[in-house]
Design a protein around this motif. Structure first.
Motif, PDB file in Angstrom:
ATOM      1  N   ILE A 374     -17.589 -17.265 -26.279  1.00  0.00           N
ATOM      2  CA  ILE A 374     -17.550 -16.167 -25.038  1.00  0.00           C
ATOM      3  C   ILE A 374     -16.168 -16.559 -24.316  1.00  0.00           C
ATOM      4  N   CYS A 375     -16.311 -17.505 -23.960  1.00  0.00           N
ATOM      5  CA  CYS A 375     -15.702 -18.457 -22.919  1.00  0.00           C
ATOM      6  C   CYS A 375     -14.770 -18.476 -23.006  1.00  0.00           C
ATOM      7  N   ALA A 376     -13.584 -18.361 -24.096  1.00  0.00           N
ATOM      8  CA  ALA A 376     -13.119 -19.033 -24.624  1.00  0.00           C
ATOM      9  C   ALA A 376     -11.939 -17.551 -24.136  1.00  0.00           C
ATOM     10  N   HIS A 377     -12.588 -16.098 -24.882  1.00  0.00           N
ATOM     11  CA  HIS A 377     -12.193 -15.012 -24.225  1.00  0.00           C
ATOM     12  C   HIS A 377     -11.987 -14.146 -23.090  1.00  0.00           C
ATOM     13  N   ALA A 378     -12.669 -14.640 -22.486  1.00  0.00           N
ATOM     14  CA  ALA A 378     -12.932 -14.192 -21.214  1.00  0.00           C
ATOM     15  C   ALA A 378     -11.217 -14.233 -20.088  1.00  0.00           C
ATOM     16  N   ARG A 379     -11.081 -13.273 -18.887  1.00  0.00           N
ATOM     17  CA  ARG A 379      -9.909 -13.254 -18.313  1.00  0.00           C
ATOM     18  C   ARG A 379      -9.548 -14.204 -17.700  1.00  0.00           C
ATOM     19  N   VAL A 380     -10.710 -14.945 -17.203  1.00  0.00           N
ATOM     20  CA  VAL A 380     -10.465 -16.090 -16.719  1.00  0.00           C
ATOM     21  C   VAL A 380     -11.606 -17.011 -16.872  1.00  0.00           C
ATOM     22  N   PHE A 381     -10.801 -18.934 -17.140  1.00  0.00           N
ATOM     23  CA  PHE A 381     -12.469 -19.481 -17.313  1.00  0.00           C
ATOM     24  C   PHE A 381     -12.199 -20.434 -16.116  1.00  0.00           C
TER      25      PHE A 381
END
Length: 430
Positions: A374-381
């Motif tokens: 889920i984190c890998a697909h965020a607009r920003v991490f």
């Protein structure tokens, strides 16, 4: 002619060696049988890691051993036997499923791994050899006298520290062996080593004769030139595709709560051998994902860990910069602390965290992967300082093709400058 035949031979092993694998939406497929060979033609490399090492460091050690097997297969056929996952230090949940003897297929797509090197599960190795035996075990250890300068060397020595092995009344060596009590070894030696992974190749080919060789404490092996700056490292890393059932669960959560899917986010997964993304191709879902370490990090890195109040302020800066209203939180904090943290954002933002909706399904390793996906697909991490968990997410985003400015970010501690040093950006190599 010999080299050509060997190359074809090794390729066939890589394609067919995976046993009892599951197809992955037609991305990765493999036969359910091993090729037939004489008893001495194929050799097996097994390994284990210091029990105290965590899930994401173990993934890095896998890449070292996998590349070693890749180089071994240039000269003779070797199969990498995947070490079952036993309960780790950070796996403390009350999951109703045993967190022990977990096969790799629960976490990763085995067919994908097999496109890089020949692999098989430990339980399938035991079926293959009939007798629960490993021919040779080498326990990698430090040099008793220490060292004043770096130099590559490997020596069979007396065991420096009490090893995890002992001889039984029959002269066989007993050890942990992933909690399979019936497994034993014919030969055991301690080996002091400070060496790169490639240095182990001549040792295995010239100094070992067993069909199966076990390297314990494999984290001692160093990447060397095959680090994250090399194509070989990235090839091994790209092959570590998460298991489809976990990606499906994470994708369902993205779609349901975060208005995120691969079509809109431009993050559609392809077979990694054919997948080549430029920075900025991936857009990501309309949310900021954060990895906020607590627990042991409060003591291990007190200067680099922000307070909850400071973490909220830093997150809001990114939310405003990218005009986003949703935050996905990955943290090892307690649920009570998470809810307090969530309230600090006020009513202007929506805060989400994946919940264990079914204790009979999810183990800690499953939840770790779902969080990372889920984190890998965020607009920003935004990650945590020198956290291997954050590193793995950054690598995943590099593979998917995100702009590095949205990937290599981390929280600054309360006593650090507001513009504290950010993670090193490393480019994916094909």
């Amino acid at each position: 002619m010999y080299n050509t035949l060997l190359s074809v031979y090794v390729l066939l092993i890589a394609i067919f060696v995976c046993v009892y694998c599951h197809s992955d939406e037609n991305l990765y497929q493999a036969k359910d049988n091993l090729p037939v060979h004489g008893p001495n033609q194929v050799r097996y490399l097994l390994y284990d890691v210091n029990p105290g090492e965590g899930f994401n460091l173990r993934r890095d050690v896998y890449m070292r051993v996998a590349n070693l097997v890749k180089f071994l297969n240039e000269d003779e056929p070797w199969v990498l036997v995947l070490p079952p996952w036993v309960r780790l230090y950070h796996w403390r949940s009350t999951s109703l499923r045993p967190q022990n003897k977990i096969p790799w297929r629960e976490f990763f797509d085995i067919n994908s791994l097999a496109l890089h090197v020949p692999v098989m599960e430990f339980e399938d190795y035991l079926k293959k050899v009939d007798t629960p035996v490993i021919d040779e075990v080498y326990y990698l250890q430090r040099y008793k006298e220490g060292w004043s300068k770096w130099e590559e060397k490997m020596d069979i020595r007396e065991c420096v520290d009490p090893a995890r092995y002992h001889q039984d009344e029959n002269g066989n060596w007993r050890g942990r062996f992933f909690d399979y009590e019936e497994v034993y070894a014919k030969k055991f030696e301690c080996m002091s080593a400070q060496a790169y992974l490639l240095t182990f190749k001549p040792f295995l080919m010239k100094n070992t004769t067993g069909q199966s060789v076990f390297l314990d404490r494999a984290e001692t092996m160093i990447h060397g030139q095959y680090s994250e700056w090399s194509p070989e490292w990235w090839t091994a890393r790209r092959s570590m595709v998460f298991a489809k059932h976990l990606r499906d669960d994470a994708d369902w959560y993205r779609e349901t709560y975060l208005d995120s899917n691969d079509k809109k986010d431009k993050t559609k997964l392809e077979v990694w051998t054919k997948m080549k993304r430029a920075h900025g191709e991936a857009k990501g879902g309309p949310y900021v994902a954060i990895h906020l370490r607590r627990n042991d990090y409060l003591h291990a890195h007190p200067k680099e860990v922000p307070s909850y109040e400071n973490a909220v302020k830093q997150t809001i800066k990114y939310l405003k910069k990218y005009k986003i209203k949703k935050v996905y939180v990955s943290t090892d904090a307690s649920w009570d602390d998470y809810f307090k943290f969530k309230k600090m954002f006020g009513s202007d933002y929506e805060i989400f965290k994946f919940e264990k909706q079914n204790l009979t399904v999810y183990k800690d390793g499953h939840l770790s992967i779902i969080d990372q996906w889920i984190c890998a697909h965020a607009r920003v991490f935004i990650g945590s300082y020198v956290s291997t968990f954050s590193f793995r997410i950054q690598e995943e985003r590099e593979i998917l093709g995100f702009d590095q400015e949205t990937t290599f970010n981390r929280f600054c501690g309360d006593d650090e400058p507001k513009d504290c040093e950010q993670p090193t950006k490393w480019d994916i190599k094909y």
